[in-house]
Scaffold this motif. Structure first.
Motif, PDB file in Angstrom:
ATOM      1  N   SER A  49       0.841  -1.189   0.000  1.00 44.45           N
ATOM      2  CA  SER A  49       0.000   0.000   0.000  1.00 44.45           C
ATOM      3  C   SER A  49       0.881   1.246   0.000  1.00 44.45           C
ATOM      4  CB  SER A  49      -0.900   0.012   1.232  1.00 44.45           C
ATOM      5  OG  SER A  49      -0.121   0.170   2.411  1.00 44.45           O
ATOM      6  N   GLU A  95       0.850   3.604   2.152  1.00 48.86           N
ATOM      7  CA  GLU A  95       1.355   3.802   3.506  1.00 48.86           C
ATOM      8  C   GLU A  95       2.563   2.915   3.772  1.00 48.86           C
ATOM      9  OE1 GLU A  95       0.542   6.093   5.712  1.00 48.86           O
ATOM     10  OE2 GLU A  95      -0.833   6.915   4.216  1.00 48.86           O
ATOM     11  N   GLU A  96       2.523   1.676   3.277  1.00 52.49           N
ATOM     12  CA  GLU A  96       3.660   0.781   3.459  1.00 52.49           C
ATOM     13  C   GLU A  96       4.880   1.268   2.685  1.00 52.49           C
ATOM     14  OE1 GLU A  96       1.429  -3.514   4.114  1.00 52.49           O
ATOM     15  OE2 GLU A  96       1.677  -2.735   2.077  1.00 52.49           O
ATOM     16  N   LYS A 130       5.583   4.383   2.020  1.00 57.10           N
ATOM     17  CA  LYS A 130       6.122   5.526   2.761  1.00 57.10           C
ATOM     18  C   LYS A 130       6.905   5.070   3.982  1.00 57.10           C
ATOM     19  CE  LYS A 130       2.308   7.879   3.294  1.00 57.10           C
ATOM     20  NZ  LYS A 130       1.453   9.004   3.724  1.00 57.10           N
ATOM     21  N   GLU A 131       6.430   4.023   4.637  1.00 61.80           N
ATOM     22  CA  GLU A 131       7.138   3.512   5.810  1.00 61.80           C
ATOM     23  C   GLU A 131       8.495   2.943   5.408  1.00 61.80           C
ATOM     24  OE1 GLU A 131       8.327   2.313   9.501  1.00 61.80           O
ATOM     25  OE2 GLU A 131       6.669   3.655   8.978  1.00 61.80           O
ATOM     26  N   ASN A 139       7.851   8.357   7.808  1.00 61.28           N
ATOM     27  CA  ASN A 139       7.448   8.528   9.200  1.00 61.28           C
ATOM     28  C   ASN A 139       8.633   8.893  10.084  1.00 61.28           C
ATOM     29  OD1 ASN A 139       4.815   7.873   8.499  1.00 61.28           O
ATOM     30  ND2 ASN A 139       5.105   5.696   8.898  1.00 61.28           N
TER      31      ASN A 139
END
Length: 545
Positions: free
Chosen positions: A389, A391-392, A394-395, A400
């Motif tokens: 995803s 978000e994944e 970006k992590e 973050n």
């Protein structure tokens, strides 16, 4: 393919395309060439950049700590790698090819990794590993990799890019780039001519002779102009991947001198970089020759031994039995190479300490990109399970972590990025909190809005009767079956969210789904709305349930 000569003085530098392999200085002092340095390289390469071999002097301490500054550790990458070598058991090392792949290796929990010249040549140049990529490009790529991770990285040093003097320069460059180790092989990188000159008035003739041919250069100097005429007759065999055809190795003496030069470069730099001595003589000559060379490499001080393209488990066992105190490295070439693929327990039983997996990351990357491009060309996007995803992603990339560190330096006029991104969401939440406090409820109490389907059964948003409004209580089922008969996708979404359909299957973007739903709104039970095959031959079905 053009050879290169670089002629430099204090004021001018003349470069003729090629890659550095041989350096020599003219003499005696009264020669008309005495103020110039010649470089006549023979590494087969195309427009490869040259790095100035003359570096300002550095203190021994700065050289030792160069890699440590990249890592921010109390110990150098080489010391970290040596600790891995001292641990019991076999240690697996996938081969990365850029900073992102190295970060993924580290996130997966591996203690170290390799760089692969094969993969870097593919990812950086889109070219085969046949001598196209230069030492400067490998050092630059390596520096990006070592700065991205905290685990030690073993670099593919190829042949050292020339003779023993070039090997020394390559090793020092890899040390400065932050590598923990370097693999050096005994393949022929080019011809190695012997040079002499004779003075003829204002001309200087340089003749180069070697086992593979002869080379002649005539240089004439004037105050404003330099004319360089070069005639090369050199049959160069470009360096080859260890499991491909056309491998040729240098003599025993030169192979050993390369490793000795690497060890001398390590001492001169005040470093402890791990020297992995590789021989390709198993396929180029014989098993006995490769065993002899490995023993000789160990005798001059190599830290790890590596015979590429061993052809059987018995040959691998024989290799591990020589120089028992020196760690051995295995190469598991995925997809079918000369060496049999063994699991880690089998390799450990044979006596190996390190094992490289050179093609796994670049191979699955190629396959994943091909699959994604096929899906996009067919009017679809890659299925959700085939990619992380947003978000994944970006992590993985550290967004973050960046946001958290950014808060340390935030000022009233310099709002952190994470706060700017979420400011609108925060303001909405703040208004909700103010409203709930005025109503006497706790901000933690849930706010629930109930929309009954009956309202939409009879009236549209403007109060008029709207048959489409009944669709909100129905479900769309979207099913995709591949040409091979296997199911690729089977999802259900509320029938009212038509925009969501095209996000899943862009091929439906040109279909008037609303019209189909209007026609089926009053029907009870399920109905097949669409059934067609896309350009890739996949069957797409849409049901109203």
């Amino acid at each position: 393919m053009n050879p290169t000569a670089v002629v430099s003085s204090r004021s001018y530098t003349y470069t003729y395309t090629y890659n550095p392999s041989l350096s020599f200085h003219t003499s005696p002092p009264h020669s008309p060439l005495s103020a110039f340095t010649f470089r006549l390289p023979f590494q087969p390469s195309l427009n490869t950049p040259l790095i100035n071999p003359i570096h300002k002097s550095h203190t021994r301490f700065s050289k030792v700590c160069a890699a440590e500054r990249y890592y921010g550790l109390s110990e150098s990458p080489a010391k970290a790698l040596r600790r891995v070598l001292e641990l019991p058991g076999l240690h697996q090392g996938p081969a990365c090819f850029d900073a992102l792949s190295a970060k993924l290796v580290e996130r997966a929990g591996f203690q170290y990794c390799f760089t692969s010249g094969f993969s870097i040549s593919a990812a950086r140049l889109g070219l085969p590993d046949t001598g196209f990529i230069s030492s400067g490009e490998m050092v630059d790529q390596g520096q990006q990799i070592t700065q991205a991770v905290s685990i030690p990285v073993i670099g593919d040093g190829d042949t050292g890019y020339g003779n023993a003097m070039n090997v020394k320069r390559t090793v020092k460059g890899y040390i400065r780039a932050g590598f923990a180790g370097i693999i050096l092989e005994d393949q022929q990188s080019a011809c190695h001519p012997v040079c002499y000159y004779s003075q003829l008035d204002s001309l200087c003739r340089i003749s180069l002779t070697g086992t593979l041919g002869s080379h002649h250069a005539i240089c004439k100097f004037t105050p404003l102009r330099l004319l360089l005429l070069i005639n090369f007759h050199c049959k160069v065999s470009p360096k080859a991947c260890g499991h491909t055809q056309g491998r040729k190795v240098v003599s025993r003496e030169e192979a050993v001198m390369r490793i000795k030069a690497a060890i001398d470069a390590r001492k001169e730099s005040g470093s402890d970089i791990v020297i992995v001595a590789r021989t390709d003589s198993r396929q180029a000559v014989s098993l006995d020759e490769s065993l002899w060379r490995s023993r000789a490499f160990a005798d001059v001080g190599a830290d790890v031994l590596f015979i590429d393209a061993l052809a059987s488990k018995e040959e691998m066992k024989a290799f591990c039995e020589i120089s028992p105190l020196v760690p051995k490295m295995a190469n598991m070439l995925e997809g079918g190479g000369k060496t049999p693929i063994l699991n880690p327990l089998e390799l450990e039983d044979l006596g190996y300490k390190l094992v490289a997996y050179p093609l796994s990351l670049i191979g699955v990357s190629i396959q994943a990109m091909q699959d994604s491009l096929t899906a996009i060309k067919g009017g679809r996007i890659p299925p959700p399970g085939s990619m992380p995803s947003f978000e994944e992603i970006k992590e993985i990339l550290g967004f973050n972590t960046y946001y958290e560190e950014e808060k340390r330096y935030a000022t009233s006029t310099n709002q952190p990025s994470s706060q700017r991104v979420s400011s609108s969401r925060y303001s909405i939440q703040q208004r909700v909190q103010d409203y709930t406090e005025q109503r006497g409820r706790s901000p933690q109490d849930p706010i629930v809005e109930v929309i009954t389907p009956d309202v939409y059964d009879n009236y549209g948003a403007d109060g008029s009767r709207d048959p489409f409004s009944q669709i909100w209580s129905r479900t769309l089922r979207i099913k995709i079956t591949g040409r091979d008969g296997f199911e690729k996708l089977d999802v259900r979404i509320p029938a009212g969210f038509l925009d969501g359909i095209t996000n899943i299957i862009p091929a439906l973007g040109g279909v008037n789904i609303k019209e189909l739903l209007d026609d089926a709104a009053d029907e009870v039970g399920g109905k097949l709305l669409l059934d067609f095959s896309d350009t890739m031959g996949d069957r797409i079905q849409v049901f109203l349930e």
